[in-house]
Write a protein that holds these residues in place. Structure first.
Motif, short mmCIF file in Angstrom:
data_model
loop_
_atom_site.label_atom_id
_atom_site.label_comp_id
_atom_site.label_asym_id
_atom_site.label_seq_id
_atom_site.Cartn_x
_atom_site.Cartn_y
_atom_site.Cartn_z
N ARG A 151 30.78 -5.91 -88.75
CA ARG A 151 31.12 -7.18 -89.38
C ARG A 151 31.82 -6.98 -90.73
O ARG A 151 32.74 -7.71 -91.08
N VAL A 152 31.38 -5.98 -91.48
CA VAL A 152 32.05 -5.67 -92.74
C VAL A 152 33.47 -5.19 -92.47
O VAL A 152 34.42 -5.55 -93.19
N ALA A 153 33.65 -4.38 -91.41
CA ALA A 153 34.98 -3.94 -91.04
C ALA A 153 35.85 -5.13 -90.64
O ALA A 153 37.04 -5.20 -91.00
N GLY A 154 35.26 -6.08 -89.92
CA GLY A 154 36.00 -7.28 -89.54
C GLY A 154 36.44 -8.08 -90.74
O GLY A 154 37.55 -8.64 -90.77
N LEU A 155 35.59 -8.13 -91.76
CA LEU A 155 35.94 -8.85 -92.98
C LEU A 155 37.15 -8.20 -93.65
O LEU A 155 38.09 -8.89 -94.06
N GLY A 156 37.13 -6.88 -93.74
CA GLY A 156 38.26 -6.18 -94.36
C GLY A 156 39.54 -6.34 -93.55
O GLY A 156 40.62 -6.58 -94.11
N LEU B 248 51.64 -22.16 -91.62
CA LEU B 248 50.86 -21.40 -92.60
C LEU B 248 49.51 -22.06 -92.85
O LEU B 248 48.48 -21.39 -92.98
N ALA B 249 49.48 -23.40 -92.89
CA ALA B 249 48.21 -24.11 -93.09
C ALA B 249 47.25 -23.83 -91.93
O ALA B 249 46.05 -23.63 -92.14
N GLY B 250 47.78 -23.79 -90.71
CA GLY B 250 46.94 -23.50 -89.56
C GLY B 250 46.38 -22.10 -89.59
O GLY B 250 45.22 -21.87 -89.21
N ILE B 251 47.18 -21.13 -90.05
CA ILE B 251 46.70 -19.76 -90.15
C ILE B 251 45.66 -19.64 -91.26
O ILE B 251 44.66 -18.92 -91.12
N CYS B 252 45.88 -20.32 -92.38
CA CYS B 252 44.88 -20.31 -93.46
C CYS B 252 43.55 -20.86 -92.97
O CYS B 252 42.48 -20.39 -93.35
N ASN B 253 43.61 -21.87 -92.10
CA ASN B 253 42.39 -22.45 -91.54
C ASN B 253 41.59 -21.41 -90.76
O ASN B 253 40.35 -21.46 -90.70
N ALA B 254 42.30 -20.44 -90.16
CA ALA B 254 41.62 -19.41 -89.36
C ALA B 254 40.83 -18.44 -90.21
O ALA B 254 40.07 -17.62 -89.67
N THR B 255 40.97 -18.51 -91.53
CA THR B 255 40.18 -17.62 -92.39
C THR B 255 38.77 -18.13 -92.63
O THR B 255 37.96 -17.43 -93.25
N SER B 256 38.44 -19.32 -92.15
CA SER B 256 37.10 -19.87 -92.37
C SER B 256 35.98 -18.94 -91.90
O SER B 256 34.99 -18.77 -92.62
N VAL C 104 45.45 -11.60 -93.72
CA VAL C 104 45.88 -12.65 -94.63
C VAL C 104 47.00 -12.14 -95.54
O VAL C 104 48.02 -12.82 -95.75
N LEU C 105 46.84 -10.93 -96.07
CA LEU C 105 47.88 -10.35 -96.93
C LEU C 105 49.17 -10.12 -96.15
O LEU C 105 50.27 -10.26 -96.70
N THR C 106 49.05 -9.81 -94.86
CA THR C 106 50.24 -9.63 -94.02
C THR C 106 50.97 -10.95 -93.85
O THR C 106 52.20 -11.02 -93.97
N VAL C 107 50.22 -12.01 -93.56
CA VAL C 107 50.84 -13.33 -93.40
C VAL C 107 51.55 -13.75 -94.68
O VAL C 107 52.66 -14.32 -94.65
N LEU C 108 50.93 -13.48 -95.82
CA LEU C 108 51.48 -13.92 -97.10
C LEU C 108 52.58 -12.99 -97.62
O LEU C 108 53.22 -13.32 -98.63
N VAL D 236 44.23 -11.45 -88.47
CA VAL D 236 43.21 -12.36 -89.00
C VAL D 236 42.21 -12.71 -87.90
O VAL D 236 40.98 -12.68 -88.10
N LEU D 237 42.72 -13.06 -86.72
CA LEU D 237 41.84 -13.46 -85.62
C LEU D 237 40.99 -12.30 -85.14
O LEU D 237 39.81 -12.48 -84.80
N ALA D 238 41.56 -11.09 -85.12
CA ALA D 238 40.77 -9.93 -84.72
C ALA D 238 39.64 -9.68 -85.71
O ALA D 238 38.49 -9.41 -85.32
N GLY D 239 39.95 -9.78 -87.00
CA GLY D 239 38.91 -9.61 -88.01
C GLY D 239 37.85 -10.68 -87.93
O GLY D 239 36.65 -10.41 -88.04
N ALA D 240 38.28 -11.94 -87.71
CA ALA D 240 37.33 -13.04 -87.60
C ALA D 240 36.41 -12.85 -86.40
O ALA D 240 35.21 -13.14 -86.47
N ALA D 241 36.96 -12.35 -85.29
CA ALA D 241 36.14 -12.11 -84.10
C ALA D 241 35.08 -11.05 -84.38
O ALA D 241 33.93 -11.16 -83.94
N LEU D 242 35.45 -10.01 -85.12
CA LEU D 242 34.49 -8.95 -85.44
C LEU D 242 33.38 -9.46 -86.35
O LEU D 242 32.22 -9.03 -86.25
#
Length: 320
Positions: A135-140, A106-114, A146-150, A290-296
């Motif tokens: 980019r706004v779509a990627g943010l959403g 979980l800590a590693g996945i949280c790190n991916a939100t940077s 993140v909500l899915t992981v949690l 999360v990674l798909a959104g971060a890439a966008l």
């Protein structure tokens, strides 16, 4: 620079950049497992202090080999002290404390939100960073992941809120620190190695002051956790920085930053395989979102093609 110096090719690295990219992904991916092992024998502040000591030693050795000096100027050191807190002392400590109660996966996945935090902050703090629909779509999409992981649909059942919040705050601290560095230290004239070496030194001093105030000396030296801390510092903090700078210089920052998307995958695999941490379907699925959104959020609009200016009519030209 003389013509001869210009023509002289730079020495090529011994290892192909793809191999170094893979090594960097593994090093940073395993960092969360090493933090977990370190906190089994030592207090979180002690883990962070040890990590910084070993990391600083590696950069000091690299600076000695390359004959680089620490930067000068009180103002530069003042800015570096803030950067050391935001980029090293604070996030390292938060991740160490978070892993007392949450899995390393979980800590590693949280790190991916940077990258998500960075995109949101840059829209506010950096006037040259304009938002786009993509980019706004990627943010959403990223924060939906993140909500899915949690496990938001389950009311975050079984989730340690304090540890998760610490991990998310640690990932938020990185883009805050980078925006600060970009505003205050860009164009300072010092090399990246010199600035980073000084930054890690200051972070080490900060933890050296704080650690005795909140911890006591360990009653025994646990060998396994100590080796984990040494590897975390020497590899995950020291060597990784050197490899990253080499990648940025060779293939550019965009390609080098792609390592961010492999870290949670490796952290999850390591935590499940080596620490027997639990894994539900929502963790890998949410991580991919999360990674798909971060890439966008990292997508940049293509530059517009400029129409070449028409040549003036012959009758309007001034004779030479």
């Amino acid at each position: 620079m003389t013509p001869a110096a210009t023509a002289t090719p730079l020495p090529r690295p011994r290892l192909d950049w793809r191999l170094r990219f893979a090594a960097l992904s593994l090093i940073w991916g395993f960092s969360f497992l090493l933090i977990k092992v370190g906190t089994d024998g030592y207090a979180p502040f002690q883990v962070t202090l040890g990590r910084l000591v070993f990391g600083t030693a590696v950069l000091a050795a690299a600076m000695a080999v390359r004959r680089e000096r620490l930067p000068r100027g009180a103002r530069t050191w003042g800015h570096l002290a803030v950067a050391a807190f935001l980029l090293n002392a604070l996030p390292f400590s938060l991740f160490a404390y978070s892993e007392l109660t949450i899995p390393s996966t979980l800590a590693g996945i949280c790190n991916a939100t940077s990258p998500l935090w960075g995109m949101a902050l840059s829209l506010v703090a950096l006037s040259e960073d304009r938002p786009t629909r993509l980019r706004v779509a990627g943010l959403g999409i990223g924060f939906l992941g993140v909500l899915t992981v949690l496990g938001a649909w389950q009311g975050f059942a079984g989730l340690d809120a304090r540890g998760t919040t610490m991990a998310l705050l640690a990932s938020l601290s990185y883009p805050v620190g980078w925006i600060y560095v970009r505003r205050t230290l860009a164009g300072s004239g010092h090399s990246h190695l010199s600035l980073t070496g000084a930054q890690l030194l200051l972070a080490t001093l900060q933890l050296a002051v704080v650690t005795p105030l909140f911890t006591s000396l360990p009653t025994r030296l646990a060998a396994g956790p100590l080796l984990a801390i040494a590897a975390l510092g020497a590899l995950g903090t020291g060597l990784a920085v050197l490899v990253q700078y080499g990648l940025v210089a060779e293939v550019g920052p965009t390609t080098a930053q792609m390592v961010t998307y492999f870290i949670p995958v490796i952290a999850t695999a390591a935590g499940v395989a080596l620490l027997d941490e639990p894994l539900t379907w929502s963790t890998p699925v949410g991580a991919l979102v999360v990674l798909a959104g971060a890439a966008l959020t990292q997508a940049r609009p293509k530059p517009r093609e400029q129409v070449p200016a028409k040549a003036p009519a012959a009758r309007e030209r001034v004779p030479s």
